[in-house]
Design a protein around this motif. Structure first.
Motif, PDB file in Angstrom:
ATOM      1  N   PHE A  83       0.938  -1.371   0.085  1.00  0.00           N
ATOM      2  CA  PHE A  83       0.039  -0.048  -0.003  1.00  0.00           C
ATOM      3  C   PHE A  83       0.900   1.245  -0.021  1.00  0.00           C
ATOM      4  CE2 PHE A  83      -3.120   2.806   2.235  1.00  0.00           C
ATOM      5  CZ  PHE A  83      -3.814   3.129   1.061  1.00  0.00           C
ATOM      6  N   ALA A  84       1.880   1.296   0.629  1.00  0.00           N
ATOM      7  CA  ALA A  84       2.865   2.493   0.951  1.00  0.00           C
ATOM      8  C   ALA A  84       3.326   2.629  -0.603  1.00  0.00           C
ATOM      9  CB  ALA A  84       4.024   2.175   1.611  1.00  0.00           C
ATOM     10  N   ARG A  85       3.784   1.585  -1.527  1.00  0.00           N
ATOM     11  CA  ARG A  85       4.128   1.986  -2.726  1.00  0.00           C
ATOM     12  C   ARG A  85       3.053   2.431  -3.767  1.00  0.00           C
ATOM     13  NH1 ARG A  85       7.140  -4.018  -3.257  1.00  0.00           N
ATOM     14  NH2 ARG A  85       9.076  -3.228  -2.527  1.00  0.00           N
ATOM     15  N   ILE A  86       1.930   2.110  -3.469  1.00  0.00           N
ATOM     16  CA  ILE A  86       0.578   2.426  -4.398  1.00  0.00           C
ATOM     17  C   ILE A  86       0.506   4.099  -3.917  1.00  0.00           C
ATOM     18  CG2 ILE A  86      -1.893   2.437  -4.373  1.00  0.00           C
ATOM     19  CD1 ILE A  86      -1.599  -0.662  -3.886  1.00  0.00           C
ATOM     20  N   LEU A  87       0.577   4.395  -2.943  1.00  0.00           N
ATOM     21  CA  LEU A  87       0.583   5.731  -2.146  1.00  0.00           C
ATOM     22  C   LEU A  87       1.517   6.867  -2.780  1.00  0.00           C
ATOM     23  CD1 LEU A  87      -0.726   5.293   1.572  1.00  0.00           C
ATOM     24  CD2 LEU A  87      -2.008   6.152  -0.278  1.00  0.00           C
ATOM     25  N   ALA A  88       2.901   5.957  -2.678  1.00  0.00           N
ATOM     26  CA  ALA A  88       4.015   6.799  -3.174  1.00  0.00           C
ATOM     27  C   ALA A  88       3.952   7.142  -4.758  1.00  0.00           C
ATOM     28  CB  ALA A  88       5.157   6.006  -2.938  1.00  0.00           C
ATOM     29  N   GLU A  89       3.397   6.086  -5.419  1.00  0.00           N
ATOM     30  CA  GLU A  89       3.232   6.287  -7.028  1.00  0.00           C
ATOM     31  C   GLU A  89       2.218   7.395  -7.162  1.00  0.00           C
ATOM     32  OE1 GLU A  89       3.813   6.385 -10.832  1.00  0.00           O
ATOM     33  OE2 GLU A  89       4.880   5.226  -9.428  1.00  0.00           O
ATOM     34  N   MET A  90       1.118   7.378  -6.316  1.00  0.00           N
ATOM     35  CA  MET A  90       0.353   8.499  -6.509  1.00  0.00           C
ATOM     36  C   MET A  90       0.626   9.780  -6.110  1.00  0.00           C
ATOM     37  SD  MET A  90      -3.135   6.375  -5.109  1.00  0.00           S
ATOM     38  CE  MET A  90      -4.297   7.800  -5.240  1.00  0.00           C
ATOM     39  N   VAL A  91       1.471   9.839  -5.182  1.00  0.00           N
ATOM     40  CA  VAL A  91       1.928  11.051  -4.656  1.00  0.00           C
ATOM     41  C   VAL A  91       3.016  11.685  -5.896  1.00  0.00           C
ATOM     42  CG1 VAL A  91       3.504  12.247  -3.376  1.00  0.00           C
ATOM     43  CG2 VAL A  91       1.780  10.720  -2.406  1.00  0.00           C
ATOM     44  N   ARG A  92       3.946  10.635  -6.434  1.00  0.00           N
ATOM     45  CA  ARG A  92       4.826  11.066  -7.627  1.00  0.00           C
ATOM     46  C   ARG A  92       4.166  11.605  -8.743  1.00  0.00           C
ATOM     47  NH1 ARG A  92       8.411   6.614  -5.278  1.00  0.00           N
ATOM     48  NH2 ARG A  92       9.833   7.631  -4.045  1.00  0.00           N
ATOM     49  N   GLN A  93       2.935  11.026  -9.231  1.00  0.00           N
ATOM     50  CA  GLN A  93       2.130  11.384 -10.282  1.00  0.00           C
ATOM     51  C   GLN A  93       1.736  12.744 -10.152  1.00  0.00           C
ATOM     52  OE1 GLN A  93      -0.882   8.272 -10.831  1.00  0.00           O
ATOM     53  NE2 GLN A  93       0.781   7.129 -11.474  1.00  0.00           N
ATOM     54  N   LYS A  94       1.566  13.266  -8.967  1.00  0.00           N
ATOM     55  CA  LYS A  94       1.072  14.512  -8.617  1.00  0.00           C
ATOM     56  C   LYS A  94       2.302  15.519  -8.637  1.00  0.00           C
ATOM     57  CE  LYS A  94      -3.202  13.570  -8.300  1.00  0.00           C
ATOM     58  NZ  LYS A  94      -4.290  14.334  -9.160  1.00  0.00           N
ATOM     59  N   GLY A  95       3.621  14.989  -9.002  1.00  0.00           N
ATOM     60  CA  GLY A  95       4.839  15.878  -9.117  1.00  0.00           C
ATOM     61  C   GLY A  95       5.174  16.005  -7.666  1.00  0.00           C
ATOM     62  N   GLN A  96       4.855  15.372  -6.513  1.00  0.00           N
ATOM     63  CA  GLN A  96       5.370  15.682  -5.399  1.00  0.00           C
ATOM     64  C   GLN A  96       6.338  14.577  -5.057  1.00  0.00           C
ATOM     65  OE1 GLN A  96       1.701  15.511  -3.633  1.00  0.00           O
ATOM     66  NE2 GLN A  96       1.263  17.689  -3.971  1.00  0.00           N
ATOM     67  N   ARG A  97       7.490  15.060  -3.751  1.00  0.00           N
ATOM     68  CA  ARG A  97       8.315  14.198  -3.389  1.00  0.00           C
ATOM     69  C   ARG A  97       7.956  13.136  -2.314  1.00  0.00           C
ATOM     70  NH1 ARG A  97      12.737  13.274  -6.790  1.00  0.00           N
ATOM     71  NH2 ARG A  97      13.423  15.117  -7.695  1.00  0.00           N
ATOM     72  N   VAL A  98       8.369  12.039  -2.024  1.00  0.00           N
ATOM     73  CA  VAL A  98       8.054  11.093  -1.029  1.00  0.00           C
ATOM     74  C   VAL A  98       9.074  10.879  -0.127  1.00  0.00           C
ATOM     75  CG1 VAL A  98       7.049   8.720  -0.943  1.00  0.00           C
ATOM     76  CG2 VAL A  98       6.387   9.921  -2.649  1.00  0.00           C
ATOM     77  N   LEU A  99       8.355  10.876   1.029  1.00  0.00           N
ATOM     78  CA  LEU A  99       9.332  10.253   2.353  1.00  0.00           C
ATOM     79  C   LEU A  99       8.393   9.247   2.836  1.00  0.00           C
ATOM     80  CD1 LEU A  99      10.146  13.737   4.259  1.00  0.00           C
ATOM     81  CD2 LEU A  99      12.015  12.242   2.955  1.00  0.00           C
ATOM     82  N   HIS A 100       9.006   8.120   3.443  1.00  0.00           N
ATOM     83  CA  HIS A 100       8.294   7.059   3.870  1.00  0.00           C
ATOM     84  C   HIS A 100       8.862   6.440   5.106  1.00  0.00           C
ATOM     85  CE1 HIS A 100       7.825   2.638   4.268  1.00  0.00           C
ATOM     86  NE2 HIS A 100       6.721   2.956   4.093  1.00  0.00           N
ATOM     87  N   ALA A 101       7.894   6.301   6.032  1.00  0.00           N
ATOM     88  CA  ALA A 101       8.183   5.478   7.333  1.00  0.00           C
ATOM     89  C   ALA A 101       7.325   4.493   7.593  1.00  0.00           C
ATOM     90  CB  ALA A 101       7.985   6.625   8.524  1.00  0.00           C
ATOM     91  N   ALA A 102       7.947   3.243   7.876  1.00  0.00           N
ATOM     92  CA  ALA A 102       7.330   2.155   8.299  1.00  0.00           C
ATOM     93  C   ALA A 102       6.718   1.840   9.368  1.00  0.00           C
ATOM     94  CB  ALA A 102       8.105   0.882   8.111  1.00  0.00           C
ATOM     95  N   ASP A 103       6.929   3.101  10.647  1.00  0.00           N
ATOM     96  CA  ASP A 103       6.356   2.918  11.796  1.00  0.00           C
ATOM     97  C   ASP A 103       6.200   4.253  12.337  1.00  0.00           C
ATOM     98  OD1 ASP A 103       8.804   3.721  13.269  1.00  0.00           O
ATOM     99  OD2 ASP A 103       9.400   1.826  13.028  1.00  0.00           O
ATOM    100  N   GLY A 104       5.543   4.637  13.382  1.00  0.00           N
ATOM    101  CA  GLY A 104       5.304   5.715  13.804  1.00  0.00           C
ATOM    102  C   GLY A 104       6.449   6.624  14.472  1.00  0.00           C
TER     103      GLY A 104
END
Length: 84
Positions: A40-61
């Protein structure tokens, strides 16, 4: 400034999602994704990048809080069912 801080690894062991923390430029919109489900994180990252924005990812709080403090993203997509 992010360049003055030691970099967190762009790929966390076992996570497999490469984010954009090593490629952030001045004035770019950054969205932090805090999600432990890698698919799901990969899906969200792809959607964010398609909007021209950069992605940061964390797997926990805890890591999400650290990234939010360090990089001050413009938005956060938070998995509200994260353990811890």
């Amino acid at each position: 400034a992010p360049a003055a801080r030691p970099a967190l690894p762009a790929v966390r062991p076992g996570a497999g999602l490469v984010d954009d923390r090593d490629r952030l430029g001045t004035g770019e919109t950054t969205i932090l994704i805090v999600e432990d489900d890698l698919a799901f994180a990969r899906i969200l990252a792809e959607m964010v990048r398609q909007k021209g924005q950069r992605v940061l990812h964390a797997a926990d709080g805890e890591q999400g809080l650290e990234l939010a403090r360090r990089y001050r993203p413009q938005g956060i997509l938070l998995d509200v069912m994260l353990p811890g």
